[in-house]
Design a protein around this motif. Sequence first.
Motif, mmCIF file in Angstrom:
data_model
loop_
_atom_site.group_PDB
_atom_site.id
_atom_site.type_symbol
_atom_site.label_atom_id
_atom_site.label_comp_id
_atom_site.label_asym_id
_atom_site.label_seq_id
_atom_site.Cartn_x
_atom_site.Cartn_y
_atom_site.Cartn_z
ATOM 1 N N MET A 125 16.247 -8.009 -19.735
ATOM 2 C CA MET A 125 15.161 -7.892 -19.385
ATOM 3 C C MET A 125 14.028 -7.440 -19.100
ATOM 4 O O MET A 125 14.956 -6.400 -19.672
ATOM 5 C CB MET A 125 15.627 -8.001 -17.455
ATOM 6 C CG MET A 125 16.586 -8.739 -17.312
ATOM 7 S SD MET A 125 15.916 -10.221 -16.553
ATOM 8 C CE MET A 125 15.101 -10.162 -15.643
ATOM 9 N N LEU A 126 13.170 -7.531 -18.864
ATOM 10 C CA LEU A 126 12.086 -6.109 -19.768
ATOM 11 C C LEU A 126 11.787 -5.454 -17.772
ATOM 12 O O LEU A 126 11.537 -5.496 -17.357
ATOM 13 C CB LEU A 126 10.282 -6.664 -19.180
ATOM 14 C CG LEU A 126 9.170 -5.260 -20.089
ATOM 15 C CD1 LEU A 126 10.100 -5.112 -21.600
ATOM 16 C CD2 LEU A 126 8.197 -6.409 -20.134
ATOM 17 N N ALA A 127 12.773 -4.334 -18.221
ATOM 18 C CA ALA A 127 12.508 -3.300 -16.761
ATOM 19 C C ALA A 127 11.447 -2.321 -16.773
ATOM 20 O O ALA A 127 10.530 -2.034 -17.991
ATOM 21 C CB ALA A 127 13.593 -2.333 -16.640
ATOM 22 N N GLY B 113 7.530 6.176 -15.358
ATOM 23 C CA GLY B 113 5.432 5.837 -16.082
ATOM 24 C C GLY B 113 5.299 5.858 -18.227
ATOM 25 O O GLY B 113 4.555 5.027 -18.106
ATOM 26 N N ILE B 114 6.853 5.887 -18.223
ATOM 27 C CA ILE B 114 7.167 6.284 -19.476
ATOM 28 C C ILE B 114 6.598 4.901 -20.545
ATOM 29 O O ILE B 114 5.333 5.080 -21.789
ATOM 30 C CB ILE B 114 7.725 6.747 -20.558
ATOM 31 C CG1 ILE B 114 7.423 8.840 -19.820
ATOM 32 C CG2 ILE B 114 7.267 7.189 -21.478
ATOM 33 C CD1 ILE B 114 6.843 9.140 -19.743
ATOM 34 N N GLY B 115 7.296 4.254 -20.192
ATOM 35 C CA GLY B 115 7.054 2.634 -20.672
ATOM 36 C C GLY B 115 7.484 1.404 -19.906
ATOM 37 O O GLY B 115 8.565 2.361 -19.144
ATOM 38 N N ALA B 116 8.003 0.124 -20.859
ATOM 39 C CA ALA B 116 8.370 -0.285 -20.302
ATOM 40 C C ALA B 116 10.637 -0.456 -20.857
ATOM 41 O O ALA B 116 10.049 -0.560 -22.632
ATOM 42 C CB ALA B 116 7.651 -1.554 -20.253
ATOM 43 N N ALA B 117 11.159 -0.591 -20.421
ATOM 44 C CA ALA B 117 12.252 -0.704 -21.017
ATOM 45 C C ALA B 117 12.849 -2.445 -21.569
ATOM 46 O O ALA B 117 13.621 -2.817 -20.239
ATOM 47 C CB ALA B 117 13.275 0.392 -20.685
ATOM 48 N N ALA C 42 20.445 -1.924 -10.656
ATOM 49 C CA ALA C 42 21.900 -1.282 -10.222
ATOM 50 C C ALA C 42 20.288 -0.173 -9.407
ATOM 51 O O ALA C 42 20.220 0.650 -8.907
ATOM 52 C CB ALA C 42 22.397 -1.234 -10.451
ATOM 53 N N ALA C 43 19.365 -0.510 -10.444
ATOM 54 C CA ALA C 43 18.516 1.005 -10.378
ATOM 55 C C ALA C 43 17.061 0.868 -9.264
ATOM 56 O O ALA C 43 16.498 1.303 -8.377
ATOM 57 C CB ALA C 43 17.822 0.937 -12.250
ATOM 58 N N GLY C 44 17.146 -0.774 -8.892
ATOM 59 C CA GLY C 44 16.069 -1.241 -8.816
ATOM 60 C C GLY C 44 14.707 -1.125 -8.790
ATOM 61 O O GLY C 44 13.443 -0.445 -8.262
ATOM 62 N N LEU C 45 14.342 -0.895 -10.216
ATOM 63 C CA LEU C 45 13.405 -0.982 -10.464
ATOM 64 C C LEU C 45 12.856 -2.779 -11.376
ATOM 65 O O LEU C 45 13.324 -3.445 -10.743
ATOM 66 C CB LEU C 45 13.109 -0.809 -12.127
ATOM 67 C CG LEU C 45 13.343 1.258 -12.428
ATOM 68 C CD1 LEU C 45 13.809 1.173 -13.690
ATOM 69 C CD2 LEU C 45 12.704 1.372 -11.302
ATOM 70 N N PRO C 46 11.957 -3.035 -10.978
ATOM 71 C CA PRO C 46 11.283 -4.208 -11.180
ATOM 72 C C PRO C 46 11.567 -4.917 -12.674
ATOM 73 O O PRO C 46 11.601 -3.834 -13.438
ATOM 74 C CB PRO C 46 9.868 -4.393 -11.548
ATOM 75 C CG PRO C 46 9.302 -3.581 -10.081
ATOM 76 C CD PRO C 46 10.422 -2.294 -10.618
ATOM 77 N N ALA C 47 11.954 -5.892 -12.571
ATOM 78 C CA ALA C 47 12.839 -6.131 -13.778
ATOM 79 C C ALA C 47 12.259 -7.660 -14.508
ATOM 80 O O ALA C 47 12.758 -8.661 -13.396
ATOM 81 C CB ALA C 47 14.259 -6.205 -13.887
ATOM 82 N N VAL C 48 11.429 -8.493 -15.023
ATOM 83 C CA VAL C 48 10.606 -9.512 -14.874
ATOM 84 C C VAL C 48 11.852 -9.931 -16.740
ATOM 85 O O VAL C 48 11.472 -9.447 -17.672
ATOM 86 C CB VAL C 48 8.779 -8.987 -15.572
ATOM 87 C CG1 VAL C 48 9.153 -10.460 -15.616
ATOM 88 C CG2 VAL C 48 8.805 -8.794 -14.673
ATOM 89 N N PRO C 49 12.150 -11.407 -16.733
ATOM 90 C CA PRO C 49 12.613 -12.431 -17.718
ATOM 91 C C PRO C 49 10.985 -12.509 -18.516
ATOM 92 O O PRO C 49 9.859 -12.344 -18.878
ATOM 93 C CB PRO C 49 12.524 -13.930 -17.789
ATOM 94 C CG PRO C 49 13.169 -13.783 -15.947
ATOM 95 C CD PRO C 49 12.260 -12.176 -15.273
ATOM 96 N N LEU C 50 11.940 -11.940 -20.693
ATOM 97 C CA LEU C 50 10.500 -12.345 -20.811
ATOM 98 C C LEU C 50 10.214 -13.954 -21.570
ATOM 99 O O LEU C 50 11.311 -14.754 -21.437
ATOM 100 C CB LEU C 50 11.504 -12.347 -22.755
ATOM 101 C CG LEU C 50 11.752 -10.323 -22.692
ATOM 102 C CD1 LEU C 50 12.674 -10.516 -23.543
ATOM 103 C CD2 LEU C 50 10.785 -9.627 -22.363
ATOM 104 N N VAL C 51 9.159 -14.688 -21.613
ATOM 105 C CA VAL C 51 8.378 -15.437 -21.954
ATOM 106 C C VAL C 51 9.536 -16.213 -23.492
ATOM 107 O O VAL C 51 10.449 -17.409 -23.464
ATOM 108 C CB VAL C 51 7.490 -16.153 -22.182
ATOM 109 C CG1 VAL C 51 7.257 -16.721 -23.255
ATOM 110 C CG2 VAL C 51 6.530 -15.356 -21.182
ATOM 111 N N ALA C 52 9.533 -15.394 -24.044
ATOM 112 C CA ALA C 52 10.124 -15.565 -26.121
ATOM 113 C C ALA C 52 10.261 -14.087 -26.244
ATOM 114 O O ALA C 52 9.513 -13.404 -26.885
ATOM 115 C CB ALA C 52 9.327 -16.540 -26.375
#
Length: 300
Positions: free
Chosen positions: A174-176, A242-246, A255-265
């Motif tokens: 995922m993209l955190a 707030g440094i970036g997305a991982a 587990a970290a409680g951060l927003p995590a979004v699937p990638l389109v591709a």
Amino acid sequence: MSINYDFADLEAFLAVKDLGSFHKAAERLNLSQSAVTRRIRKLEEALGSQLFERTTRAVKPTLAAKRLQARAEAILEDARETARAMRDESVAFAHQRGAVVTVATIPTVISHLLTPALKRFHAAGHSTRIRLIDAAANEVTEAVAEGEADFGLCSIPMLEPATAFETLMEERIMLALPPDHPAAQAARVDLNQLRDTPLILPARGTGNRLLIDEAAARARLDLRWSYEAGRSTTALSMVRDGIGAALLPEAVTHAAGLPAVPLVAPDIARPVGLLSRLGQTETPAVTALKAQIRAVAAGN
């Protein structure tokens, strides 16, 4: 050059040096005084040096004895440490025999897969001690292949021909995102639309980075990263600040409680499974622990 003395001779030497008396040394070692004398004489002959000056009033160490003391203490301590280590490896006491299991594991599966399995394992009455080797995927594979670990939990199937990989589950990458990021509530995210957000990738050589690079190559996606982090915990801290997305495994972001979004591709998933050495005979404790890990992975 042959070594004509042993640990018992060194122990006798240190006792006489410490107590200044052959008689007291014999009492400490539970030996006769003549036996202590023979050991000291044997050591002196082997080293070609007189160790003590004996008078009717005292036993005085020579310069050679003073020089020998530190080395004798180090030799005996190394011997004791070796004995302790071997007893630990072979588990000398009967109630602990065969009760050490070494598991090599990638850190990202410990909290949601290995820890619950360990709790169930011990709740079932097993008193086995567990030694963990938490390392990168390639190091986990090496530990299993070389016999350093009884088995492994890994995300890269069969880097070594002497191992067998049993897939337990697949986990999406995922993209955190930082909580205040505009895309944090999106259903999916396109990395091409986030060029203004610094991208944090796992370090090269890690299992997750290998999967990400292979998926990006298949999708002909140019991953323009800004940061590389060797550990997922480091990447999470950077995202939280707030440094970036991982790009990270789903269980880690959850587990970290951060927003995590699937990638389109590309849609990236990593296999997580048990890594075993071919031809290895499992102990009952290894078999039981593997069974609990399988149950946790299956949601049972």
